[in-house]
Design an enzyme around this catalytic site. Structure first.
Site, PDB file in Angstrom:
ATOM      1  N   ARG A   1       3.886   3.215   2.762  1.00  0.00           N
ATOM      2  CA  ARG A   1       3.593   4.621   2.443  1.00  0.00           C
ATOM      3  C   ARG A   1       2.214   4.805   1.820  1.00  0.00           C
ATOM      4  O   ARG A   1       1.893   5.872   1.308  1.00  0.00           O
ATOM      5  CB  ARG A   1       4.674   5.175   1.519  1.00  0.00           C
ATOM      6  CG  ARG A   1       6.043   5.190   2.192  1.00  0.00           C
ATOM      7  CD  ARG A   1       7.099   5.851   1.356  1.00  0.00           C
ATOM      8  NE  ARG A   1       7.461   4.994   0.230  1.00  0.00           N
ATOM      9  CZ  ARG A   1       8.432   5.263  -0.637  1.00  0.00           C
ATOM     10  NH1 ARG A   1       9.141   6.364  -0.511  1.00  0.00           N
ATOM     11  NH2 ARG A   1       8.705   4.435  -1.618  1.00  0.00           N
ATOM     12  N   CYS A   2       1.379   3.783   1.895  1.00  0.00           N
ATOM     13  CA  CYS A   2       0.025   3.822   1.337  1.00  0.00           C
ATOM     14  C   CYS A   2      -0.937   4.396   2.375  1.00  0.00           C
ATOM     15  O   CYS A   2      -0.749   4.207   3.579  1.00  0.00           O
ATOM     16  CB  CYS A   2      -0.398   2.401   0.952  1.00  0.00           C
ATOM     17  SG  CYS A   2      -2.084   2.262   0.317  1.00  0.00           S
ATOM     18  N   GLY A   3      -1.965   5.065   1.925  1.00  0.00           N
ATOM     19  CA  GLY A   3      -2.992   5.577   2.829  1.00  0.00           C
ATOM     20  C   GLY A   3      -3.678   4.469   3.624  1.00  0.00           C
ATOM     21  O   GLY A   3      -4.153   4.695   4.731  1.00  0.00           O
TER      22      GLY A   3
ATOM     23  N   ALA B   1      -2.199   2.009   4.905  1.00  0.00           N
ATOM     24  CA  ALA B   1      -1.240   1.451   5.867  1.00  0.00           C
ATOM     25  C   ALA B   1      -1.762   1.549   7.294  1.00  0.00           C
ATOM     26  O   ALA B   1      -1.292   0.820   8.171  1.00  0.00           O
ATOM     27  CB  ALA B   1       0.116   2.156   5.742  1.00  0.00           C
TER      28      ALA B   1
END
Length: 166
Positions: free
Chosen positions: A39-41, A43
């Site tokens: 869910r990290c940018g 990713a």
């Protein structure tokens, strides 16, 4: 300095499917260890990590994705939820991905505790998608910050040099 101080001992990680990934010194494989969070940018790097893995896997290289909540709690807790999130967005990923693993703090995984002794403070993970390149003999060859694209020339050059090293 004793050469063995720069080589890790054997570490193991539990993968999403419950199997064990052994990161052993002297196994003649080069591994890019990357702490990931679906869910990290950052990713979006999953695609480039897969391309890097595909490009060099036949030569003895693998990417190891280490799922972590150590920064921003941007990963799911349950292995099935991590696997579902990855499958939904990046259905073609084939490199191994671990269950939730601490990369810093009190519950730090032994690999990350060892890696911290091999680099300066700057070389330790500050966010998701920090990368450590581990050589064939278990040495920490290089580290790359979270914002570094997995297909950046400096990563490609380091991987190719590590694969060519005896």
């Amino acid at each position: 300095m004793d050469m063995d101080t720069n080589r890790h001992k054997d570490f193991s990680f539990t993968l999403l499917d419950g199997s064990i990934f052994h990161l052993c010194s002297g196994i003649q494989q080069v591994v890019l260890v990357v702490n990931t969070a679906s869910r990290c940018g950052f990713a979006r790097q999953f695609d480039a990590l897969q391309r890097l893995h595909d490009r060099y896997h036949v030569d003895g290289f693998t990417v190891l994705g280490v799922s972590s909540q150590s920064f921003g709690k941007q990963e799911f807790e349950k292995p099935c939820d991590i696997a579902s999130a990855i499958q939904n967005k990046w259905s073609t990923l084939t490199f191994p991905i671990t269950q939730l693993t601490a990369v810093c703090g009190k519950s730090i995984h032994p690999f990350y505790a060892w890696a911290a002794t091999q680099v300066s403070w700057y070389g330790r993970p500050k966010w998701n998608f920090h990368k450590y390149l581990i050589g064939k003999q278990g040495q920490c060859i290089a580290w790359f910050a979270f914002a570094t694209d997995p297909l950046a020339p400096k990563i490609i050059e380091a991987v190719e040099a590590a694969l060519g090293a005896q």
